[in-house]
Design a protein around this motif. Structure first.
Motif: not given
Length: 268
Positions: A32-35, A38-39, A189-190, A192, A245, A249
């Protein structure tokens, strides 16, 4: 069309992916993509939880060993207070909670959740992580039980049958904490929606308190047993967050390898 490199097509499957690719994309990988921030925050949270859990468990263990594996002052105070709360209706509620979070009820719940989740979800990574966290908790608690060998409270205070096994830490409380906290993280965690995540962890926290309270109220554990179990669960939760993560992530610019994850990637 040429077969995609690395798919490992099996005989008789045409150009379809081989069994390892299917297994890998379903059970091994979920991306999954995140900023980046955030990671980084997830890794920071994981470290904090593990440090706090380890420190809290170390403090509980030190106090227990200092008391000769007997009850501490806080243990005696908590037991005295809970004895004043005992009543037939409340005892029934606490027994119900003990059964739900016990060695029969909780494994059934975990098994059902994992099987249903694993079959219905596009990825089975999270139910596998949940199962691994639960198993880790069981193994860790059994090892510590045999090392510390702490006696339980007097049998005449137990309200749901005698139990002569060791007391530190509480397997019931550790199992409940692992299931509730790890599940809350893996689910929210998935998402928003921060309010939903906060509500989920509040509910998990209430469940943890009820599970611990039931074991103390029914006379099977000391307060320090429950504290040690919560501490170990925080340590396991931190490890789960770090592992999940690291494995799932991805930040913009990093490559996604799972075929099932590519459909969720930005721009796909």
């Amino acid at each position: 069309m040429a077969e995609r490199s690395g798919t490992g097509a099996s005989p008789g499957s045409g150009n379809g992916p081989g069994w390892w690719r299917v297994f890998h994309d379903k059970f091994v990988v979920e991306e999954r993509y995140m900023e980046p921030a955030a990671r980084k925050g997830l890794y920071g949270t994981a470290v904090i939880l593990m440090v706090v859990g380890l420190a809290l468990f170390g403090a509980a263990l030190a106090v227990v060993l200092q008391s000769g594996a007997g009850p501490t002052t806080a243990d005696e105070a908590a037991r005295t207070w809970l004895l004043t709360l005992r009543s037939e209706p409340l005892t029934g509620v606490m027994i119900f909670l003990a059964v739900i979070f016990g060695p029969v009820g909780l494994p059934i719940i975990v098994l059902v959740v994992n099987v249903v989740w694993g079959f219905l979800a596009k990825h089975a990574w999270r139910p596998i992580v949940l199962a691994a966290a639960m198993l880790t908790g069981v193994l860790v608690s059994q090892i510590i039980l045999q090392i510390v060998r702490r006696s339980r409270p007097p049998v005449d205070l137990m309200l749901f049958g005698p139990d002569s096994t060791y007391s530190f830490p509480s397997g019931h409380v550790l199992g409940a904490c692992d299931f509730l906290l790890v599940t809350a993280f893996l689910v929210f965690s998935r998402r928003k929606n921060p309010r939903a995540a906060a509500a989920g962890f509040v509910i998990a926290g209430v469940g943890v308190v009820l599970a611990a309270l039931s074991r103390l109220y029914l006379g099977y554990h000391w307060l320090s047993d429950a504290v040690a179990s919560v501490a170990l669960s925080l340590l396991i939760l931190g490890a789960v967050i770090a592992l999940d993560t690291w494995r799932t992530a991805r930040i913009p610019g990093e490559r996604i390898t799972g075929e099932l994850s590519k459909a969720d990637a930005p721009g796909d």
